[in-house]
Design a protein around this motif. Structure first.
Motif, PDB file in Angstrom:
ATOM      1  N   LYS A   1      50.590  52.139 -10.787  1.00 31.82           N
ATOM      2  CA  LYS A   1      51.986  52.447 -11.132  1.00 31.82           C
ATOM      3  C   LYS A   1      52.797  51.179 -11.377  1.00 31.82           C
ATOM      4  N   THR A   2      52.427  50.099 -10.698  1.00 34.72           N
ATOM      5  CA  THR A   2      53.179  48.843 -10.851  1.00 34.72           C
ATOM      6  C   THR A   2      52.232  47.667 -11.074  1.00 34.72           C
ATOM      7  N   LEU A   3      52.794  46.606 -11.571  1.00 38.37           N
ATOM      8  CA  LEU A   3      52.056  45.371 -11.850  1.00 38.37           C
ATOM      9  C   LEU A   3      51.432  44.805 -10.576  1.00 38.37           C
ATOM     10  N   LYS A   4      52.164  44.956  -9.461  1.00 37.12           N
ATOM     11  CA  LYS A   4      51.708  44.434  -8.162  1.00 37.12           C
ATOM     12  C   LYS A   4      50.367  45.038  -7.714  1.00 37.12           C
ATOM     13  N   GLU A   5      50.117  46.280  -8.133  1.00 33.42           N
ATOM     14  CA  GLU A   5      48.888  46.968  -7.717  1.00 33.42           C
ATOM     15  C   GLU A   5      47.645  46.466  -8.450  1.00 33.42           C
ATOM     16  N   ILE A   6      47.844  45.864  -9.612  1.00 32.12           N
ATOM     17  CA  ILE A   6      46.707  45.459 -10.445  1.00 32.12           C
ATOM     18  C   ILE A   6      46.019  44.226  -9.849  1.00 32.12           C
ATOM     19  N   PRO A   7      44.724  44.318  -9.592  1.00 36.15           N
ATOM     20  CA  PRO A   7      44.015  43.182  -8.978  1.00 36.15           C
ATOM     21  C   PRO A   7      43.783  42.030  -9.964  1.00 36.15           C
ATOM     22  N   ALA A   8      43.540  40.855  -9.407  1.00 38.37           N
ATOM     23  CA  ALA A   8      43.218  39.693 -10.250  1.00 38.37           C
ATOM     24  C   ALA A   8      41.719  39.655 -10.514  1.00 38.37           C
ATOM     25  N   LYS A   9      40.963  40.302  -9.620  1.00 32.16           N
ATOM     26  CA  LYS A   9      39.506  40.387  -9.778  1.00 32.16           C
ATOM     27  C   LYS A   9      39.006  41.570  -8.960  1.00 32.16           C
ATOM     28  N   THR A  10      37.783  41.985  -9.231  1.00 31.76           N
ATOM     29  CA  THR A  10      37.189  43.127  -8.517  1.00 31.76           C
ATOM     30  C   THR A  10      35.725  42.813  -8.211  1.00 31.76           C
ATOM     31  N   ASP A  11      35.064  43.717  -7.514  1.00 29.74           N
ATOM     32  CA  ASP A  11      33.636  43.536  -7.229  1.00 29.74           C
ATOM     33  C   ASP A  11      32.835  43.444  -8.529  1.00 29.74           C
ATOM     34  N   ILE A  12      33.234  44.258  -9.522  1.00 28.29           N
ATOM     35  CA  ILE A  12      32.518  44.242 -10.809  1.00 28.29           C
ATOM     36  C   ILE A  12      32.710  42.905 -11.513  1.00 28.29           C
ATOM     37  N   SER A  13      33.938  42.382 -11.508  1.00 28.97           N
ATOM     38  CA  SER A  13      34.160  41.087 -12.171  1.00 28.97           C
ATOM     39  C   SER A  13      33.437  39.965 -11.418  1.00 28.97           C
ATOM     40  N   ASP A  14      33.301  40.122 -10.089  1.00 29.23           N
ATOM     41  CA  ASP A  14      32.519  39.153  -9.295  1.00 29.23           C
ATOM     42  C   ASP A  14      31.061  39.153  -9.760  1.00 29.23           C
ATOM     43  N   GLN A  15      30.501  40.365  -9.900  1.00 30.27           N
ATOM     44  CA  GLN A  15      29.099  40.498 -10.347  1.00 30.27           C
ATOM     45  C   GLN A  15      28.922  39.935 -11.757  1.00 30.27           C
ATOM     46  N   MET A  16      29.865  40.271 -12.626  1.00 30.62           N
ATOM     47  CA  MET A  16      29.801  39.802 -14.013  1.00 30.62           C
ATOM     48  C   MET A  16      29.839  38.279 -14.078  1.00 30.62           C
ATOM     49  N   SER A  17      30.759  37.698 -13.326  1.00 30.68           N
ATOM     50  CA  SER A  17      30.904  36.238 -13.296  1.00 30.68           C
ATOM     51  C   SER A  17      29.613  35.574 -12.820  1.00 30.68           C
ATOM     52  N   LYS A  18      29.063  36.115 -11.751  1.00 29.98           N
ATOM     53  CA  LYS A  18      27.822  35.577 -11.179  1.00 29.98           C
ATOM     54  C   LYS A  18      26.681  35.624 -12.203  1.00 29.98           C
ATOM     55  N   ASP A  19      26.572  36.756 -12.886  1.00 32.80           N
ATOM     56  CA  ASP A  19      25.487  36.923 -13.855  1.00 32.80           C
ATOM     57  C   ASP A  19      25.680  36.034 -15.087  1.00 32.80           C
ATOM     58  N   LEU A  20      26.922  35.938 -15.555  1.00 35.80           N
ATOM     59  CA  LEU A  20      27.202  35.087 -16.723  1.00 35.80           C
ATOM     60  C   LEU A  20      26.920  33.614 -16.392  1.00 35.80           C
ATOM     61  N   LYS A  21      27.318  33.195 -15.194  1.00 37.26           N
ATOM     62  CA  LYS A  21      27.069  31.806 -14.779  1.00 37.26           C
ATOM     63  C   LYS A  21      25.571  31.523 -14.721  1.00 37.26           C
ATOM     64  N   LYS A  22      24.831  32.507 -14.211  1.00 39.56           N
ATOM     65  CA  LYS A  22      23.369  32.391 -14.110  1.00 39.56           C
ATOM     66  C   LYS A  22      22.759  32.214 -15.507  1.00 39.56           C
ATOM     67  N   ARG A  23      23.412  32.825 -16.493  1.00 34.11           N
ATOM     68  CA  ARG A  23      22.937  32.747 -17.881  1.00 34.11           C
ATOM     69  C   ARG A  23      23.466  31.519 -18.616  1.00 34.11           C
ATOM     70  N   GLY A  24      24.178  30.648 -17.905  1.00 39.30           N
ATOM     71  CA  GLY A  24      24.622  29.382 -18.488  1.00 39.30           C
ATOM     72  C   GLY A  24      26.046  29.339 -19.022  1.00 39.30           C
ATOM     73  N   PHE A  25      26.800  30.425 -18.835  1.00 39.24           N
ATOM     74  CA  PHE A  25      28.187  30.436 -19.315  1.00 39.24           C
ATOM     75  C   PHE A  25      29.082  29.596 -18.409  1.00 39.24           C
ATOM     76  N   LYS A  26      30.113  28.988 -19.001  1.00 45.84           N
ATOM     77  CA  LYS A  26      31.072  28.159 -18.263  1.00 45.84           C
ATOM     78  C   LYS A  26      32.474  28.767 -18.398  1.00 45.84           C
ATOM     79  N   PHE A  27      33.383  28.338 -17.511  1.00 43.54           N
ATOM     80  CA  PHE A  27      34.768  28.839 -17.505  1.00 43.54           C
ATOM     81  C   PHE A  27      34.773  30.362 -17.488  1.00 43.54           C
ATOM     82  N   ILE A  28      34.021  30.901 -16.565  1.00 44.48           N
ATOM     83  CA  ILE A  28      33.833  32.339 -16.527  1.00 44.48           C
ATOM     84  C   ILE A  28      33.861  32.850 -15.075  1.00 44.48           C
ATOM     85  N   GLY A  29      34.863  32.360 -14.335  1.00 51.88           N
ATOM     86  CA  GLY A  29      35.043  32.822 -12.958  1.00 51.88           C
ATOM     87  C   GLY A  29      35.450  34.281 -12.928  1.00 51.88           C
ATOM     88  N   SER A  30      35.498  34.854 -11.741  1.00 53.49           N
ATOM     89  CA  SER A  30      35.778  36.280 -11.601  1.00 53.49           C
ATOM     90  C   SER A  30      37.139  36.694 -12.175  1.00 53.49           C
TER      91      SER A  30
END
Length: 198
Positions: free
Chosen positions: A138-167
């Motif tokens: 309902k509000t901007l305050k509720e929206i997260p900056a990252k989630t478990d899925i973005s954590d997993q994505m970041s980890k996998d992308l980094k493993k594949r050699g991507f940079k500047f790709i934090g959660s």
């Protein structure tokens, strides 16, 4: 007349009165993207945005498109040291050596993912089982900056050699390419985006 109509439209709080920002919010943000070239564009732009405001990047977007070979990962992957040095002298982009180098590194990693999965689209959307997550914030305050899925994505992308790709960057990417619908429920784009199930 059009201007007064625009001011009565309810948009997400983060969207300022800037016309460029409003156009991006109204036509792109949260719309599911399945085109690899556009996915690569957002990957580069989200990386460039780290630590800066998105409006700064939007204002430079057209120039990025021009100097980054229309966001063609094959061409960007071939950028030489000479080309990188030239880009670092260009005031039309974010002149950060790590970010520019990361764009080239990410292009190479992007091509490897395409080769392995058939498309980057198939790979990146696998994190949400190929279907957008429909949030009901309902509000901007509720929206997260990252989630478990973005954590997993970041980890996998980094493993594949991507940079500047934090959660946090990954979550911003997910929002931009419609993997999540983070328009607030009172925003005029919330329901139309919700209908775009894929």
């Amino acid at each position: 007349m059009a201007k007064s109509k625009s001011s009565t439209i309810k948009r997400c709080e983060w969207c300022s009165n800037d016309e460029l920002y409003q156009a991006y919010h109204d036509h792109e943000w949260g719309v599911p993207v399945h085109d690899d070239r556009l996915l690569f564009e957002f990957l580069i732009l989200e990386g460039a945005q780290a630590g800066l405001s998105w409006i700064t990047i939007l204002k430079k977007r057209e120039h990025y498109k021009k100097v980054f070979a229309d966001f063609d990962p094959v061409k960007v992957a071939r950028f030489t040291e000479t080309k990188i040095e030239k880009l670092l002298q260009d005031p039309g982009i974010v002149r950060n050596r790590l970010k520019v180098n990361a764009a080239v590194t990410n292009a190479k990693a992007f091509l490897k993912v395409q080769k392995e999965f058939g498309s980057f689209d198939k790979y990146i959307w696998s994190f949400v089982d190929q279907k957008p997550i429909q949030n009901t914030f309902k509000t901007l305050k509720e929206i997260p900056a990252k989630t478990d899925i973005s954590d997993q994505m970041s980890k996998d992308l980094k493993k594949r050699g991507f940079k500047f790709i934090g959660s946090t960057i990954c979550y911003a990417l997910m929002q931009a390419i419609g993997m999540v619908n983070d328009h607030t429920t009172d925003c005029h784009r919330y329901k139309p985006i919700k209908k775009l199930s894929h």
